[in-house]
Design a protein around this motif. Sequence first.
Motif, PDB file in Angstrom:
ATOM      1  N   ASN A 102     -72.010 -64.457 -78.483  1.00 55.42           N
ATOM      2  CA  ASN A 102     -72.080 -65.095 -77.177  1.00 55.42           C
ATOM      3  C   ASN A 102     -72.482 -64.066 -76.124  1.00 55.42           C
ATOM      4  O   ASN A 102     -71.899 -62.977 -76.051  1.00 55.42           O
ATOM      5  N   PRO A 103     -73.461 -64.419 -75.296  1.00 59.65           N
ATOM      6  CA  PRO A 103     -73.871 -63.482 -74.233  1.00 59.65           C
ATOM      7  C   PRO A 103     -72.812 -63.428 -73.135  1.00 59.65           C
ATOM      8  O   PRO A 103     -72.261 -64.458 -72.735  1.00 59.65           O
ATOM      9  N   GLN A 104     -72.511 -62.209 -72.650  1.00 60.01           N
ATOM     10  CA  GLN A 104     -71.516 -62.033 -71.602  1.00 60.01           C
ATOM     11  C   GLN A 104     -71.947 -60.920 -70.657  1.00 60.01           C
ATOM     12  O   GLN A 104     -71.378 -59.827 -70.655  1.00 60.01           O
ATOM     13  N   PRO A 105     -72.969 -61.163 -69.832  1.00 60.06           N
ATOM     14  CA  PRO A 105     -73.328 -60.146 -68.838  1.00 60.06           C
ATOM     15  C   PRO A 105     -72.226 -60.013 -67.789  1.00 60.06           C
ATOM     16  O   PRO A 105     -71.405 -60.918 -67.601  1.00 60.06           O
ATOM     17  N   LEU A 106     -72.215 -58.871 -67.102  1.00 58.76           N
ATOM     18  CA  LEU A 106     -71.139 -58.613 -66.149  1.00 58.76           C
ATOM     19  C   LEU A 106     -71.097 -59.641 -65.032  1.00 58.76           C
ATOM     20  O   LEU A 106     -70.022 -60.043 -64.576  1.00 58.76           O
ATOM     21  N   HIS A 107     -72.246 -60.093 -64.580  1.00 62.29           N
ATOM     22  CA  HIS A 107     -72.283 -61.015 -63.438  1.00 62.29           C
ATOM     23  C   HIS A 107     -71.867 -62.429 -63.829  1.00 62.29           C
ATOM     24  O   HIS A 107     -71.689 -63.289 -62.968  1.00 62.29           O
ATOM     25  N   SER A 108     -71.701 -62.695 -65.140  1.00 63.78           N
ATOM     26  CA  SER A 108     -71.321 -64.052 -65.560  1.00 63.78           C
ATOM     27  C   SER A 108     -69.832 -64.298 -65.444  1.00 63.78           C
ATOM     28  O   SER A 108     -69.395 -65.437 -65.590  1.00 63.78           O
ATOM     29  N   PHE A 109     -69.040 -63.282 -65.209  1.00 58.85           N
ATOM     30  CA  PHE A 109     -67.595 -63.455 -65.141  1.00 58.85           C
ATOM     31  C   PHE A 109     -67.202 -63.879 -63.732  1.00 58.85           C
ATOM     32  O   PHE A 109     -67.536 -63.191 -62.747  1.00 58.85           O
ATOM     33  N   GLN A 110     -66.499 -65.023 -63.667  1.00 58.93           N
ATOM     34  CA  GLN A 110     -66.035 -65.558 -62.401  1.00 58.93           C
ATOM     35  C   GLN A 110     -64.525 -65.797 -62.490  1.00 58.93           C
ATOM     36  O   GLN A 110     -63.974 -66.014 -63.563  1.00 58.93           O
ATOM     37  N   LEU A 111     -63.874 -65.742 -61.335  1.00 62.18           N
ATOM     38  CA  LEU A 111     -62.456 -66.064 -61.295  1.00 62.18           C
ATOM     39  C   LEU A 111     -62.267 -67.538 -61.608  1.00 62.18           C
ATOM     40  O   LEU A 111     -62.998 -68.388 -61.083  1.00 62.18           O
ATOM     41  N   PRO A 112     -61.308 -67.880 -62.464  1.00 65.66           N
ATOM     42  CA  PRO A 112     -61.140 -69.294 -62.843  1.00 65.66           C
ATOM     43  C   PRO A 112     -60.671 -70.180 -61.701  1.00 65.66           C
ATOM     44  O   PRO A 112     -60.942 -71.375 -61.705  1.00 65.66           O
ATOM     45  N   SER A 113     -59.965 -69.613 -60.724  1.00 67.70           N
ATOM     46  CA  SER A 113     -59.484 -70.412 -59.607  1.00 67.70           C
ATOM     47  C   SER A 113     -59.130 -69.468 -58.464  1.00 67.70           C
ATOM     48  O   SER A 113     -59.196 -68.243 -58.586  1.00 67.70           O
ATOM     49  N   HIS A 114     -58.720 -70.059 -57.352  1.00 71.68           N
ATOM     50  CA  HIS A 114     -58.311 -69.261 -56.207  1.00 71.68           C
ATOM     51  C   HIS A 114     -56.968 -68.582 -56.406  1.00 71.68           C
ATOM     52  O   HIS A 114     -56.539 -67.814 -55.543  1.00 71.68           O
ATOM     53  N   SER A 115     -56.316 -68.869 -57.535  1.00 67.16           N
ATOM     54  CA  SER A 115     -55.028 -68.259 -57.811  1.00 67.16           C
ATOM     55  C   SER A 115     -55.161 -66.877 -58.422  1.00 67.16           C
ATOM     56  O   SER A 115     -54.148 -66.239 -58.718  1.00 67.16           O
ATOM     57  N   TRP A 116     -56.392 -66.422 -58.604  1.00 72.46           N
ATOM     58  CA  TRP A 116     -56.632 -65.115 -59.211  1.00 72.46           C
ATOM     59  C   TRP A 116     -57.409 -64.221 -58.240  1.00 72.46           C
ATOM     60  O   TRP A 116     -58.120 -64.711 -57.366  1.00 72.46           O
ATOM     61  N   GLU A 117     -57.244 -62.920 -58.431  1.00 74.00           N
ATOM     62  CA  GLU A 117     -58.050 -61.950 -57.699  1.00 74.00           C
ATOM     63  C   GLU A 117     -58.321 -60.768 -58.622  1.00 74.00           C
ATOM     64  O   GLU A 117     -57.536 -60.452 -59.513  1.00 74.00           O
ATOM     65  N   TRP A 118     -59.475 -60.121 -58.356  1.00 74.37           N
ATOM     66  CA  TRP A 118     -59.826 -58.959 -59.159  1.00 74.37           C
ATOM     67  C   TRP A 118     -59.001 -57.759 -58.712  1.00 74.37           C
ATOM     68  O   TRP A 118     -58.787 -57.545 -57.524  1.00 74.37           O
ATOM     69  N   GLU A 119     -58.557 -56.985 -59.678  1.00 70.16           N
ATOM     70  CA  GLU A 119     -57.806 -55.773 -59.346  1.00 70.16           C
ATOM     71  C   GLU A 119     -58.724 -54.597 -59.085  1.00 70.16           C
ATOM     72  O   GLU A 119     -58.329 -53.634 -58.452  1.00 70.16           O
ATOM     73  N   GLY A 120     -59.883 -54.610 -59.590  1.00 74.11           N
ATOM     74  CA  GLY A 120     -60.836 -53.513 -59.404  1.00 74.11           C
ATOM     75  C   GLY A 120     -62.174 -53.906 -59.969  1.00 74.11           C
ATOM     76  O   GLY A 120     -62.424 -55.070 -60.294  1.00 74.11           O
ATOM     77  N   ASP A 121     -63.065 -52.898 -60.079  1.00 74.03           N
ATOM     78  CA  ASP A 121     -64.400 -53.158 -60.605  1.00 74.03           C
ATOM     79  C   ASP A 121     -64.420 -52.894 -62.108  1.00 74.03           C
ATOM     80  O   ASP A 121     -63.436 -52.459 -62.698  1.00 74.03           O
ATOM     81  N   TRP A 122     -65.566 -53.179 -62.715  1.00 76.39           N
ATOM     82  CA  TRP A 122     -65.730 -52.935 -64.138  1.00 76.39           C
ATOM     83  C   TRP A 122     -65.706 -51.446 -64.422  1.00 76.39           C
ATOM     84  O   TRP A 122     -66.217 -50.628 -63.648  1.00 76.39           O
ATOM     85  N   TYR A 123     -65.123 -51.081 -65.549  1.00 74.98           N
ATOM     86  CA  TYR A 123     -65.150 -49.687 -65.970  1.00 74.98           C
ATOM     87  C   TYR A 123     -65.237 -49.644 -67.493  1.00 74.98           C
ATOM     88  O   TYR A 123     -64.920 -50.603 -68.186  1.00 74.98           O
ATOM     89  N   VAL A 124     -65.679 -48.476 -67.972  1.00 74.23           N
ATOM     90  CA  VAL A 124     -65.895 -48.301 -69.414  1.00 74.23           C
ATOM     91  C   VAL A 124     -64.595 -47.852 -70.060  1.00 74.23           C
ATOM     92  O   VAL A 124     -63.905 -46.964 -69.550  1.00 74.23           O
ATOM     93  N   ASP A 125     -64.288 -48.457 -71.184  1.00 74.96           N
ATOM     94  CA  ASP A 125     -63.119 -48.063 -71.967  1.00 74.96           C
ATOM     95  C   ASP A 125     -63.472 -46.772 -72.705  1.00 74.96           C
ATOM     96  O   ASP A 125     -64.345 -46.762 -73.573  1.00 74.96           O
TER      97      ASP A 125
END
Length: 1103
Positions: A102-125
């Motif tokens: 399944n393709p999963q580019p970084l820009h395809s990830f969205q918050l599922p609802s207004h009950s969530w917020e991002w903690e930070g930006d993408w980083y490499v493991d």
Amino acid sequence: MPITLLWAVDVYGRVYSLSTAGQRWERADDRLLELKRVTAGKGRCWGIGCDHHVYLNMMPSETPIRYREETYENQRWNPVDGFTDTLLPTDRWPWSDVTGMNPQPLHSFQLPSHSWEWEGDWYVDQSCGGEPSQTGGWEYAVDFPANFSPDKKWNSCVRRRRWIRYRRYIAQGTWAKIPLDSPRKPPLPLCDISCGGWEMSDHSGRYPYLWGVSQQGQVWFREGIHPRVPEGSGWEEVEVPKEVAQLSAGPGDLLWGLLWDGNLLVRTGLSLDSPTGTSWIEVESPGKEVEALHVAVGASVVWVVTKDYKVWFRRGVNSHNPCGSGWISVGGEMMMVDVGLNDQVWAVGEDRGLYFRMGVTASEPSGNGWIPVSAHRNDTPVLEAADPSVVPLGGADTPTLPLETEDTHVTAQQNTPKPFIPASDSFINSLVSDRDKPSTPQPSITELPQEEGRDPSPAPILPSPEAVGQDHPWSNVDLEAQSAQMSGPTLGGSSAGATYDLGLESSQAVGEADGPVWAWISGGGCDVDSESHVSWLSPTGPLTKPLDHLCGLITYLVTPVFSFPHQSVWVRKGSLRWWRDWKPQRWVDVGVALEQSTKADGKKDSIFFVYYSQYDEKKYLHVFINEVTVLVPVLRDCHYAFAVYTGQRTRQRWPLVLAAQTEKDMNDWLCLLSECCCECRGITGPPSRQALWSTTTKGDIMVHEPSFTLEAPSNTVACDHMFWRQVPGHLRCVESNSLGLVWGIGWDGTAWVYSGHCGQQPTPDAVQMHQQADVRSVHVYENQRWNPMTGYTDKGLPTDRPMWSDESGLKECTKGNTHPPSPQWSWVSEWAVDYNVPGGTDKEGWQYAADFPTLVPFTRPIFFLQDISWTQNHERLCEITLRGPWQQVPPIPLSDISLMPCLAQSRMDQVPLWAISDKGDVLCRLGVSPQNPAGSSWLHVGTDQPFKSVSIGGANQVWAIAKDGSVFYRGSVSPQNPAGECWYHIPSPQRQTLKQLSVGRTSVFAVDENSNLWYRQGLTPSYPQGSAWELISNNVTKVSVGPLDQVWTIADGVPGFPTETPGAVCHRLGVGPMQPKGQYWDYGIGVRPKQPPETKTSTDPKL
């Protein structure tokens, strides 16, 4: 006890929570939120809004809810550019999931609802396989797909690395709307939801499942609910055979639904592997003519409310038996019920008040009464009376009524409209739809100013005159008692009018003067039980304090405990082992439950359940206690085992055999089950005088209470339906008559007399318990064969019996592996050679035979030339000591005993009793009477040879059998001459040797050594010896004839079951004056557990 919340919704859609450590209802912070229903679980609560959206409220916790989003960056090496994201057409996507599908580019990830917020930006493991890496997080492999490693090799043509980003749930403590499914089609508007499944039977502490019902009757399941994803991911439709109106899911694997036609649906097959279950089973409504209105499910209980507001409890519900076994009605009239944690029950009453079910425990899941939930609301201040003539009925915005005379009050009541109380969720929708519409100006109820400087106090309740003095158990709020004459503007200029503002500006509405008007309650997240001390559940809670300053002016209703004659359920659970009587036969660990229901009239009904699993499928067995015919200890592999018989299992020779870990556990279950059996049949106290007595080969004493019409053909009780209960004690044989006299003989020959009657009617206080000891011998046989080289040796032929065996030679028994008959016995001697065996022995205890016989036993104590085998009997004594209602009669050991059968209405100063001593002497007991059952002394009756059996019948007829099989009749026996004068020899049946006989009123039956039953013909008062013997039947080992010539036997086998061991109780049917021999046999209890009733029975049916 942890602090948890109880959730409720009033008829206006306002949501409240009540803490177990608080005193007041707390309204949700979102004042615009309006819900129709809520369902709570551990740490969360779901709700359906009036807009048909689903809402979630997660309880605040110290641990944040975080979810990790991840995607993989994939690259391939080429000779020109090195590693690049230009991949081959057959490769995976440049940005994909871990599988690469399944393709999963970084820009395809969205918050599922207004009950969530991002903690930070993408980083490499930067770790690879959990270990720190210096490669920038890259993992290398030869090709896609392959095993990746952090080591870069000469043939590493592809690589990947993982990108991570966290999002945090920020809506804890608030009501958050669940987003609609995208891109899938969302379910139609939901009308009901239910949360459950967090305590599956095979796993504990799981996250909950959510079920929903649409307005079109479809059932939906919420997928993807996880501790890190509390909202879930989407809805999945579950097929149903009919349209569903409401659902209820328990914390385990129970799910019930309510159909539109009023019946119920049960979902089966719920498990962790199949959270949506496998199939539906329809269950009828508890009311025959009244449809079900609401259903609520707990861990192992189901409650239902019918449309007449009656409350019902489902019996026998378990994860192995999700459908249960029957309905019982409990007290109360409720609109809906909800089952919370610990199977505690909450309800909304018919008066729209909230109630809690008292006394709900694991052993009594139905509880014993209702108490109100007594708590105020935080948005409704409570006033004290400002003046004796004014009684406050609500908060600051609540109208108050002046006290007035009864005449003026009645007049005002006739002209004042009664407040309208919504009765369903449809009214909530009408409230919401009317909010945006302009309201017609209407006069409002006159408000009186609140007295300042006074603390709020509980609002009293002013009952209407017609309500005063009435006993209405289910109304602690009289909604029609608030009508009174109002001052201010009136409609029509003559009568007072009451209007209600339903706008958002008003903090109160109709009915709030009397208290909250509730529509729904959910206790799935409220951790209380019957032992919890919660102030708002106490009968002396905040709403029960009297108002002294209003004494004489108002009547204040103290919080009641509603307890009425109702049905209740009591449950006892435990763990036992069950003998699975089909291949592969083995002991299986099972759970058991005894469920007893008490009806309103006091009658009790019980069911015994056995829960087991087969091939990971949950199954159960159940036995109705009123169908149980006998409970008897059995010998099975040195287990503390007992068998449960019913009529059907008796006919099939297939008892339910269970075993406990300890003797105490076995005795506890036997006593409990026996007590329930007796309660179901109305049997109390010791056995009656007309009881049938018998013993088992193990020595247990069993009693059956016959009906008065036992011998009537139209009312004959089938033998397989006769209920036998155990009497404490241990005997080899027992004899009784209808005057309450019962004698028995132990295995060691000791005579015992029953002390439970003592000449009086049987009562529990009449039973006197004494210590009783019994001794018996256990035998093993040493077998040897002669050969020319070594003489007699323990080296036998392959076809020979074991060199150490039982008497039959079919089973190997050594001194080391031979144990006492049961764990209750203990050894009291060492092994020794037994010289007292039939046929005699030589000086060393050996008996000889030409070969090891299969049918003919060893009988010769002398060696002959043809004898090539011999056997030696080894004996060891064991003893059992227990307490029972038996008094010892010293000092002569007995081998047989007989009491004269007589009718219950007989009056006899002395009851004839004859016996045979262990040496073969014939004895007559003097002084035996109901007042002195043990008698006074023995009288020896002269004989010229030893005897083995004796019986006395009606009119003092005494018959006996000598040890050589000769039959004798004793003449001239009478009350004045109890020992008689002489013996008359009676010819035996041709070529047969009799071993036991029994004499009735006008008949004599005997059993020979070949198990044939004989009847003596030609008995008359003038010629009591009779004329000839007639063969009646074979397959009989013992016979007992009653005072009305009724015949009972112990069968040597049961037709159709050739492999079974002997010991079934049989009743001869068709016996009458014109047919004294009877017609056919009715086979009853015995056989399978190898504990059959052994000997004599006695009965006195009244015709």
